[in-house]
Design an enzyme around this catalytic site. Structure first.
Site, mmCIF file in Angstrom:
data_model
loop_
_atom_site.group_PDB
_atom_site.id
_atom_site.type_symbol
_atom_site.label_atom_id
_atom_site.label_comp_id
_atom_site.label_asym_id
_atom_site.label_seq_id
_atom_site.Cartn_x
_atom_site.Cartn_y
_atom_site.Cartn_z
ATOM 1 N N LEU A 43 0.830 -1.213 0.000
ATOM 2 C CA LEU A 43 0.000 0.000 0.000
ATOM 3 C C LEU A 43 0.863 1.261 0.000
ATOM 4 C CD1 LEU A 43 -2.515 -1.464 2.583
ATOM 5 C CD2 LEU A 43 -3.053 -0.886 0.195
ATOM 6 N N THR A 102 6.326 0.319 2.523
ATOM 7 C CA THR A 102 7.303 1.039 3.345
ATOM 8 C C THR A 102 6.530 2.072 4.157
ATOM 9 O OG1 THR A 102 8.855 0.814 1.513
ATOM 10 C CG2 THR A 102 9.498 2.275 3.307
ATOM 11 N N LYS A 128 15.214 -0.747 5.411
ATOM 12 C CA LYS A 128 14.673 -0.258 4.139
ATOM 13 C C LYS A 128 14.817 1.269 4.022
ATOM 14 C CE LYS A 128 11.936 0.104 0.507
ATOM 15 N NZ LYS A 128 12.358 -0.228 -0.823
HETATM 16 P P1 NAD Z 1 1.245 2.045 -6.206
HETATM 17 O O1 NAD Z 1 0.743 3.399 -5.890
HETATM 18 O O2 NAD Z 1 1.586 1.684 -7.607
HETATM 19 O O3 NAD Z 1 0.196 0.923 -5.669
HETATM 20 C C1 NAD Z 1 -0.521 1.021 -4.479
HETATM 21 C C2 NAD Z 1 -1.904 0.418 -4.729
HETATM 22 O O4 NAD Z 1 -2.623 0.398 -3.487
HETATM 23 C C3 NAD Z 1 -2.752 1.233 -5.727
HETATM 24 O O5 NAD Z 1 -3.233 0.370 -6.742
HETATM 25 C C4 NAD Z 1 -3.884 1.810 -4.872
HETATM 26 O O6 NAD Z 1 -5.097 1.939 -5.574
HETATM 27 C C5 NAD Z 1 -3.977 0.751 -3.772
HETATM 28 N N1 NAD Z 1 -4.615 1.228 -2.537
HETATM 29 C C6 NAD Z 1 -4.446 2.403 -1.903
HETATM 30 N N2 NAD Z 1 -5.172 2.434 -0.771
HETATM 31 C C7 NAD Z 1 -5.815 1.238 -0.694
HETATM 32 C C8 NAD Z 1 -6.716 0.652 0.254
HETATM 33 N N3 NAD Z 1 -7.087 1.308 1.351
HETATM 34 N N4 NAD Z 1 -7.177 -0.596 -0.008
HETATM 35 C C9 NAD Z 1 -6.814 -1.271 -1.126
HETATM 36 N N5 NAD Z 1 -5.959 -0.774 -2.055
HETATM 37 C C10 NAD Z 1 -5.471 0.469 -1.823
HETATM 38 O O7 NAD Z 1 2.497 1.822 -5.250
HETATM 39 P P2 NAD Z 1 3.677 0.761 -5.447
HETATM 40 O O8 NAD Z 1 4.768 1.391 -6.245
HETATM 41 O O9 NAD Z 1 3.104 -0.549 -5.828
HETATM 42 O O10 NAD Z 1 4.230 0.702 -3.927
HETATM 43 C C11 NAD Z 1 3.516 0.031 -2.893
HETATM 44 C C12 NAD Z 1 4.369 0.052 -1.635
HETATM 45 O O11 NAD Z 1 5.620 -0.624 -1.894
HETATM 46 C C13 NAD Z 1 4.737 1.464 -1.165
HETATM 47 O O12 NAD Z 1 4.715 1.500 0.242
HETATM 48 C C14 NAD Z 1 6.147 1.677 -1.707
HETATM 49 O O13 NAD Z 1 6.882 2.601 -0.939
HETATM 50 C C15 NAD Z 1 6.705 0.263 -1.643
HETATM 51 N N6 NAD Z 1 7.761 -0.037 -2.629
HETATM 52 C C16 NAD Z 1 7.625 0.332 -3.943
HETATM 53 C C17 NAD Z 1 8.646 0.017 -4.846
HETATM 54 C C18 NAD Z 1 8.577 0.411 -6.329
HETATM 55 O O14 NAD Z 1 9.602 0.302 -7.018
HETATM 56 N N7 NAD Z 1 7.453 0.821 -6.844
HETATM 57 C C19 NAD Z 1 9.777 -0.698 -4.417
HETATM 58 C C20 NAD Z 1 9.851 -1.085 -3.075
HETATM 59 C C21 NAD Z 1 8.836 -0.754 -2.193
#
Ligand code: NAD
Length: 302
Positions: A65, A96, A172
């Protein structure tokens, strides 16, 4: 075969859940965004179950999320996972978030007899697609061992950092602080190279065998800067979130991190200018707007 749920089917959650489906698990998914759920359904996942019913019926629940608010509402709300999960379910948050959020959830999970692991990941979307993620896990070792077979299908390095719930998160945040440094360094250095008429492809080849190389240089240049396209990836606003958490942590430790603070305000400015949804490497685009002609023009005006 175990039943797994993935909540948050974005840039990370969708490829992770697709890999679980491919490995033969029955996978349920939930996202606020209907397009994300449709992509998940197309990959073979099941949608439509409420959060409490996922909690009651799944063996492992993975969340991915975008904010502490989203994580706290999914875990701690009245309809959330902690109040509504089966005692055999293992909850794994791969988002994170702050160490404080980890502790709040741990406290509530313990009270309800639920296994909870705080396990942020690194390796990016490429790692999620290719099953090469690193999981940095804080929480009870026993829960880690229960979850290991599932996490092993998603990552190459599934590491139990310690029983302290926030230990994976702190690891992290240090990683992402460095990502912030490297991304800024690559942006400024490549702009200097470009303004000095160097061929950026040739520069990459040479630095690839020199100490100026880094995984971030490779990632940002090859996947984004070289093609001048910045669809995430890892969005700049998510990097900013993590830099803020790292600076908060430093403040709690009474440490002054002046370079990190300067970096953060630079990224914040780019987010304010409307680039938050773009990949973090878009910082290069912003920095390269500062051309010699603009500078000399400014000097002429002064
Ligand atoms: P993203 O914004 O692409 O995806 C998040 C998803 O969560 C979205 O589809 C959104 O609609 C959904 N969402 C939001 N609130 C919600 C709720 N209450 N219930 C259900 N769904 C909900 O983000 P991401 O890039 O996939 O990153 C997700 C997490 O992983 C973050 O915390 C980020 O910091 C971490 N992260 C991302 C990466 C990367 O490269 N993108 C790498 C490592 C860690």
């Amino acid at each position: 075969m175990e039943k797994i749920a993935v909540i948050g089917l974005g840039n990370m959650g969708l490829p992770m859940s697709s890999n679980l489906i491919e490995s033969g698990y029955t996978v349920y998914g939930s996202d606020l965004n209907a397009d994300a759920e449709a992509s998940f359904q197309q990959a073979g996942g099941a949608i439509g179950a409420s959060i409490p019913s996922l909690g009651q019926n799944c063996d492992v629940i993975i969340t991915s999320l975008p904010s502490t608010d989203a994580v706290e509402s999914i875990f701690l709300g009245d309809e959330g996972l902690v109040r509504n999960s089966h005692p055999n379910t293992v909850l794994i948050d791969t988002s994170t978030v702050t160490p404080e959020t980890n502790s709040k959830i741990e406290k509530a999970a313990k009270k309800n007899g639920i296994d909870y692991l705080a396990s942020p990941v690194s390796g990016g979307v490429v790692g999620a697609l290719n099953r090469t993620l690193t999981f940095m896990i804080g929480g009870p070792r026993e829960a880690y061992e229960k979850a290991l077979p599932v996490l092993d299908t998603l990552g190459e390095n599934v590491v139990h950092i310690s029983e302290k719930i926030e230990s994976g998160t702190v690891t992290k945040l240090i990683n992402n602080l460095l990502i912030g440094f490297y991304t800024a360094g690559v942006s400024e250095a490549l702009n200097l190279a470009k303004q000095s008429d160097l061929d950026l492809d040739q520069l990459f080849t040479i630095l690839n065998v020199s100490y100026g190389q880094s995984r971030i240089y490779e990632r940002n240049y090859k996947s984004f800067i070289a093609s001048d396209q910045y669809e995430p990836g890892f969005s700049l606003k998510l990097l900013n979130k993590d830099l803020r958490f790292a600076l908060d942590l430093a403040e709690k430790k009474e440490l002054d991190l002046p370079i990190s603070k300067a970096l953060f305000s630079m990224y914040e400015e780019v987010e304010k200018n409307g680039f938050g949804e773009k990949d973090m490497s878009v910082l290069y685009r912003k920095i390269s707007e500062q051309t010699p002609s603009l500078l000399s023009g400014k000097e002429m005006m002064e």
